[in-house]
Design an enzyme around this catalytic site. Structure first.
Site, PDB file in Angstrom:
ATOM      1  N   SER A 229      -7.477  -5.976  -4.889  1.00 44.63           N
ATOM      2  CA  SER A 229      -8.935  -5.631  -4.026  1.00 44.63           C
ATOM      3  C   SER A 229      -9.825  -6.214  -5.036  1.00 44.63           C
ATOM      4  CB  SER A 229      -8.372  -5.283  -3.020  1.00 44.63           C
ATOM      5  OG  SER A 229      -9.327  -3.881  -3.005  1.00 44.63           O
TER       6      SER A 229
ATOM      7  N   ASP B  41       0.851  -1.154  -0.203  1.00 47.38           N
ATOM      8  CA  ASP B  41       0.371  -0.225   0.038  1.00 47.38           C
ATOM      9  C   ASP B  41       0.781   1.282   0.168  1.00 47.38           C
ATOM     10  OD1 ASP B  41      -2.754   1.546   0.006  1.00 47.38           O
ATOM     11  OD2 ASP B  41      -2.728   1.972   2.236  1.00 47.38           O
TER      12      ASP B  41
ATOM     13  N   ARG C 213      -5.322  -1.044   9.312  1.00 38.29           N
ATOM     14  CA  ARG C 213      -6.333  -1.982   8.625  1.00 38.29           C
ATOM     15  C   ARG C 213      -5.275  -3.187   8.305  1.00 38.29           C
ATOM     16  NH1 ARG C 213      -7.498   3.066   6.906  1.00 38.29           N
ATOM     17  NH2 ARG C 213      -7.262   3.221   4.350  1.00 38.29           N
TER      18      ARG C 213
ATOM     19  N   ASN D  36     -10.798  -2.681  -5.143  1.00 38.64           N
ATOM     20  CA  ASN D  36      -9.900  -1.696  -6.315  1.00 38.64           C
ATOM     21  C   ASN D  36     -10.777  -1.295  -7.157  1.00 38.64           C
ATOM     22  OD1 ASN D  36      -6.846  -3.015  -4.517  1.00 38.64           O
ATOM     23  ND2 ASN D  36      -8.279  -1.105  -3.770  1.00 38.64           N
TER      24      ASN D  36
HETATM   25  C1  IPE Z   1      -5.768  -2.484  -0.194  1.00 39.24           C
HETATM   26  O1  IPE Z   1      -5.090  -1.567  -0.339  1.00 39.24           O
HETATM   27  C2  IPE Z   1      -5.257  -3.637  -1.347  1.00 39.24           C
HETATM   28  C3  IPE Z   1      -3.724  -3.294  -1.978  1.00 39.24           C
HETATM   29  C4  IPE Z   1      -2.882  -3.453  -1.268  1.00 39.24           C
HETATM   30  C5  IPE Z   1      -4.055  -3.708  -2.839  1.00 39.24           C
HETATM   31  P1  IPE Z   1      -6.621  -0.711   0.001  1.00 39.24           P
HETATM   32  O2  IPE Z   1      -5.720   1.066  -0.690  1.00 39.24           O
HETATM   33  O3  IPE Z   1      -7.323  -0.365  -1.429  1.00 39.24           O
HETATM   34  O4  IPE Z   1      -6.909  -0.577   1.236  1.00 39.24           O
HETATM   35  P2  IPE Z   1      -8.073   1.260   1.762  1.00 39.24           P
HETATM   36  O5  IPE Z   1      -8.685   0.666   0.896  1.00 39.24           O
HETATM   37  O6  IPE Z   1      -6.779   2.128   2.185  1.00 39.24           O
HETATM   38  O7  IPE Z   1      -8.466   0.647   2.570  1.00 39.24           O
HETATM   39  C1  IPE Z   2      -1.636   0.032  -3.436  1.00 43.97           C
HETATM   40  O1  IPE Z   2      -1.766   1.069  -2.928  1.00 43.97           O
HETATM   41  C2  IPE Z   2      -1.740  -0.477  -4.808  1.00 43.97           C
HETATM   42  C3  IPE Z   2      -3.219  -0.757  -5.058  1.00 43.97           C
HETATM   43  C4  IPE Z   2      -4.097  -0.877  -4.730  1.00 43.97           C
HETATM   44  C5  IPE Z   2      -3.612  -1.195  -6.622  1.00 43.97           C
HETATM   45  P1  IPE Z   2      -2.650   2.741  -3.435  1.00 43.97           P
HETATM   46  O2  IPE Z   2      -2.944   2.920  -4.396  1.00 43.97           O
HETATM   47  O3  IPE Z   2      -3.702   2.390  -2.571  1.00 43.97           O
HETATM   48  O4  IPE Z   2      -1.926   3.998  -2.184  1.00 43.97           O
HETATM   49  P2  IPE Z   2      -2.364   5.135  -1.775  1.00 43.97           P
HETATM   50  O5  IPE Z   2      -2.501   3.870  -0.521  1.00 43.97           O
HETATM   51  O6  IPE Z   2      -3.573   6.037  -2.556  1.00 43.97           O
HETATM   52  O7  IPE Z   2      -1.344   5.192  -1.223  1.00 43.97           O
HETATM   53 MG    MG Z   3      -3.861   1.819  -0.335  1.00 44.05          MG
END
Ligand code: IPE
Ligand code: IPE
Ligand code: MG
Length: 250
Positions: A75, A30, A204, A78
């Site tokens: 996810s 993340d 989380r 996503n």
């Molecule tokens: C969790 O990260 C999913 C992945 C890292 C693939 P998210 O960025 O989607 O999670 P939330 O929305 O902050 O909970």
């Molecule tokens: C995780 O990074 C990658 C995926 C969920 C695909 P994020 O895209 O969630 O990055 P932040 O949390 O917005 O910084």
């Molecule tokens: Mg994220």
């Protein structure tokens, strides 16, 4: 310097880590978006940088003797992101499946995808299956790439399959126990994760390995995933090695 680096001198500390190495590590990759934002770049640039980190950290885990690594790449939630970002991620996944995973051949890494493949475009699904097929007889680390993975979705799927198998007489209701439920999950046959690392400072689980993480140790780190390096992994392993796991006992 990385504790497990080639030139490292063995310290008491690193020996301790080696003895307490988790068999199964999960990583919630993340922070890509925030990494890009900080640099005034599009979020897709953060995902490209994150993919490079994935490549580096996966090889490092294999080098130091981790047996199972599960990385959360995309996810079930996503898909809610803007089309532009989802499309950029799909393009990135495709190029990785075509090229980067070839790299893992040298490390004998077994590549598996956990999650519902059916929502990806056919070309991507084909690449996922090809990668699984071509790596399945290797004897190195098992790499689970969680793509269109959601643990609630995984559990619903398991419940449906268990119901079907009871109905068609394959299993009896009396045989349903914790082991059987585990066997109906994507991670069937694998040990539960000992350690889950979440970079980017979020406290989380975001629908990752809910059943499997009943007794997993969590390490939250502030680094954003594209900046995460070997020393950060060592730090997480160090923290893990110092934890006292009791599993409800004393
Ligand atoms: C969790 O990260 C999913 C992945 C890292 C693939 P998210 O960025 O989607 O999670 P939330 O929305 O902050 O909970
Ligand atoms: C995780 O990074 C990658 C995926 C969920 C695909 P994020 O895209 O969630 O990055 P932040 O949390 O917005 O910084
Ligand atoms: Mg994220």
């Amino acid at each position: 310097m990385a504790l497990f680096g080639k030139n490292k001198k063995d310290t008491d500390n690193s020996i301790d880590i080696r003895e307490n190495l988790p068999a199964h590590v999960g990583i919630i990759m993340d922070g890509n978006g925030r990494w890009a934002k900080k640099r005034g770049l599009p979020r897709s640039a953060g995902h490209s940088a994150g993919a490079k980190t994935f490549r580096k950290i996966t090889r490092y885990c294999s080098d130091i003797g981790i047996k199972y690594l599960t990385v959360y790449a995309f996810s079930t939630e996503n898909w809610r992101r803007p089309d532009e970002e989802v499309n950029a991620l799909m393009t990135l996944f495709k190029s990785y499946l075509e090229e980067a995973l070839e790299d893992f051949k040298d490390d004998s890494i077994v590549v598996r995808f956990i999650g519902d493949k059916s929502q990806f475009n056919p070309a991507l699904q084909k690449l996922m299956i090809e990668n699984e097929e071509s790596s399945k007889d290797r004897d190195g680390m098992v790499l689970n790439i969680a793509m269109n993975y959601g643990s609630r979705d995984e559990i619903v799927r398991a419940v449906k399959n268990i119901c079907n198998d009871v109905q068609n007489g394959k299993i009896s209701e009396a045989s349903i126990d914790e082991k059987l439920v585990s066997d109906y999950l994507y991670t069937s046959g694998q040990p539960d994760p000992d350690l889950i690392i979440r970079p980017s400072g979020e406290y989380r689980i975001s629908n990752f390995m809910l059943w499997q993480s009943a007794y997993t140790e969590f390490v939250i780190m502030n680094k954003l995933w594209p900046d995460f390096d070997k020393a950060d992994l060592d730090e997480a392993l160090n923290i893990f090695a110092s934890r006292n796991r009791r599993y409800g006992g004393v």
